[in-house]
Design an enzyme around this catalytic site. Structure first.
Site, PDB file in Angstrom:
ATOM      1  N   ASN A  86       0.883  -1.166   0.000  1.00  0.00           N
ATOM      2  CA  ASN A  86       0.000   0.000   0.000  1.00  0.00           C
ATOM      3  C   ASN A  86       0.917   1.210   0.000  1.00  0.00           C
ATOM      4  OD1 ASN A  86      -1.752   2.090   0.455  1.00  0.00           O
ATOM      5  ND2 ASN A  86      -2.414   1.416   2.495  1.00  0.00           N
ATOM      6  N   TRP A  87       1.031   1.823  -1.164  1.00  0.00           N
ATOM      7  CA  TRP A  87       1.995   2.933  -1.300  1.00  0.00           C
ATOM      8  C   TRP A  87       1.510   4.196  -0.591  1.00  0.00           C
ATOM      9  CZ3 TRP A  87       4.083   2.973  -7.072  1.00  0.00           C
ATOM     10  CH2 TRP A  87       4.742   1.766  -7.315  1.00  0.00           C
ATOM     11  N   LYS A  88       0.227   4.250  -0.251  1.00  0.00           N
ATOM     12  CA  LYS A  88      -0.379   5.442   0.373  1.00  0.00           C
ATOM     13  C   LYS A  88      -0.114   6.677  -0.514  1.00  0.00           C
ATOM     14  CE  LYS A  88      -0.118   3.129   4.777  1.00  0.00           C
ATOM     15  NZ  LYS A  88      -0.053   3.200   6.219  1.00  0.00           N
ATOM     16  N   GLU A  99      -6.828   4.861   7.752  1.00  0.00           N
ATOM     17  CA  GLU A  99      -6.569   6.275   7.450  1.00  0.00           C
ATOM     18  C   GLU A  99      -7.784   6.920   6.778  1.00  0.00           C
ATOM     19  OE1 GLU A  99      -2.892   5.512   5.389  1.00  0.00           O
ATOM     20  OE2 GLU A  99      -1.995   4.926   7.305  1.00  0.00           O
ATOM     21  N   SER A 151       3.468  -2.305  10.159  1.00  0.00           N
ATOM     22  CA  SER A 151       4.925  -2.409  10.357  1.00  0.00           C
ATOM     23  C   SER A 151       5.474  -3.788   9.990  1.00  0.00           C
ATOM     24  CB  SER A 151       5.311  -2.039  11.795  1.00  0.00           C
ATOM     25  OG  SER A 151       4.946  -0.700  12.069  1.00  0.00           O
ATOM     26  N   GLU A 188      -5.456  -4.839  10.333  1.00  0.00           N
ATOM     27  CA  GLU A 188      -4.414  -3.853  10.561  1.00  0.00           C
ATOM     28  C   GLU A 188      -4.655  -3.120  11.880  1.00  0.00           C
ATOM     29  OE1 GLU A 188      -2.416  -2.690   6.599  1.00  0.00           O
ATOM     30  OE2 GLU A 188      -4.068  -1.316   6.937  1.00  0.00           O
ATOM     31  N   GLY A 234       2.669   2.199  10.729  1.00  0.00           N
ATOM     32  CA  GLY A 234       3.642   3.278  10.599  1.00  0.00           C
ATOM     33  C   GLY A 234       4.365   3.612  11.891  1.00  0.00           C
ATOM     34  N   HIS A 258      -9.476   1.402   4.735  1.00  0.00           N
ATOM     35  CA  HIS A 258      -8.214   1.565   5.476  1.00  0.00           C
ATOM     36  C   HIS A 258      -8.463   2.512   6.652  1.00  0.00           C
ATOM     37  CE1 HIS A 258      -4.113   2.575   6.501  1.00  0.00           C
ATOM     38  NE2 HIS A 258      -3.748   1.486   5.844  1.00  0.00           N
TER      39      HIS A 258
HETATM   40  P1  13P Z   1       3.095   0.266   7.583  1.00  0.00           P
HETATM   41  O1  13P Z   1       3.583  -1.022   6.954  1.00  0.00           O
HETATM   42  O2  13P Z   1       3.855   1.463   7.097  1.00  0.00           O
HETATM   43  O3  13P Z   1       2.997   0.169   9.064  1.00  0.00           O
HETATM   44  O4  13P Z   1       1.604   0.490   7.045  1.00  0.00           O
HETATM   45  C1  13P Z   1       0.708  -0.545   7.121  1.00  0.00           C
HETATM   46  C2  13P Z   1      -0.511  -0.170   6.383  1.00  0.00           C
HETATM   47  O5  13P Z   1      -1.238   0.730   6.771  1.00  0.00           O
HETATM   48  C3  13P Z   1      -0.800  -0.887   5.135  1.00  0.00           C
HETATM   49  O6  13P Z   1      -2.071  -0.606   4.665  1.00  0.00           O
END
Ligand code: 13P
Length: 250
Positions: free
Chosen positions: A10-12, A97, A213, A167, A173, A95
């Site tokens: 997931n590149w966000k 976020e 993570s 998640e 993160g 997600h």
């Molecule tokens: P990280 O791997 O940066 O913790 O992010 C996880 C995530 O939100 C994947 O959707």
């Protein structure tokens, strides 16, 4: 039944189109593994160049979001048919976020899941608890509520093809990974819930990822757990490390 592992990045909101192409090239030799499905979920503006860049490889492309209508006056939004026409196969839905920053609630996410499936996309449906919820012992109650609402009215056959990503918000993160046992416990809880709502065959088929993570150092231990069928990877999907995650199960 042996479920095929699925490792998705997931590149966000990272990678300009030119950076995206450079990353795809860098990762190309590193993400070859015939035993797992590899997916890059990329920002909307990167979809077309990345779909072209991964042609002929083992990588599929996913979107990070979509809207619930097929077309019309929804400035700034992207529809499921647009994603399909561009060559997208997966779409991340719910997600944390988006739930948090963009106030997407379960009713809206349920509509997205249904729309994605109807268009022929595979949803990667995310769920997960906050640190406070974990500390007060309501993790599984919360996740059951999320999944039940997000899948309301979705058929067993459609759930069989679905990907669910567990998640924990406190692990995203933060560099703080859930232990493999903690992740397994919740992933199993999700599978039990699917058996409860649908049946054993559906629970057996649905793929459940862990995200938070996950990286080259901890992927093998997480992926060895019986109910963890893959990973949804943020930070570590933006570098060569991602290749090690893809090959961690070997
Ligand atoms: P990280 O791997 O940066 O913790 O992010 C996880 C995530 O939100 C994947 O959707």
């Amino acid at each position: 039944m042996a479920r095929r592992k699925i490792i998705a990045g997931n590149w966000k909101m990272n990678m300009t189109p030119s950076q995206a192409l450079a990353l795809v090239e860098e990762l190309k030799p590193l993400v070859v593994n015939p035993d797992v499905d590899v997916v890059y979920c990329v920002p909307a503006i990167d979809i077309v160049p990345v779909v072209n860049a991964v042609k002929g490889t083992n990588v599929e492309v996913g979107a990070e979001n979509m809207y619930i209508e097929d077309k019309g006056a929804y400035t700034g939004e992207i529809s499921a048919p647009m994603l399909v026409d561009a060559g997208v196969k997966y779409v991340i839905i719910g997600h944390s976020e988006r739930r948090d920053y963009f106030k997407e609630d379960d009713a809206f996410l349920n509509a997205k899941v249904k729309k994605a499936i109807a268009a022929g996309l595979t949803p990667i449906l995310c769920c997960g608890e906050s640190l406070e919820q974990r500390e007060t012992g309501v993790t599984m109650d919360w996740i059951r509520l999320q999944i039940k609402s997000d899948l309301a009215g979705v058929s067993a056959d459609d759930v069989k093809n679905l990907v669910i990503a567990y998640e924990p918000i406190w692990a995203i993160g933060t560099g703080k990974t859930a232990t493999a046992d903690q992740a397994q416990e919740v992933c199993k809880g999700i599978r039990d819930l699917i058996a409860e709502i649908y049946d054993e065959a559906t629970a057996d088929a649905v793929r459940i990822q862990y995200g938070g993570s996950m990286n080259a150092g901890n992927a093998a231990e997480l992926l060895a757990k019986p109910d963890i069928d893959g990973g949804l990877i943020g930070g570590a999907s933006l570098k060569a490390d991602f290749g090690k995650v893809v090959n961690a199960g070997k």
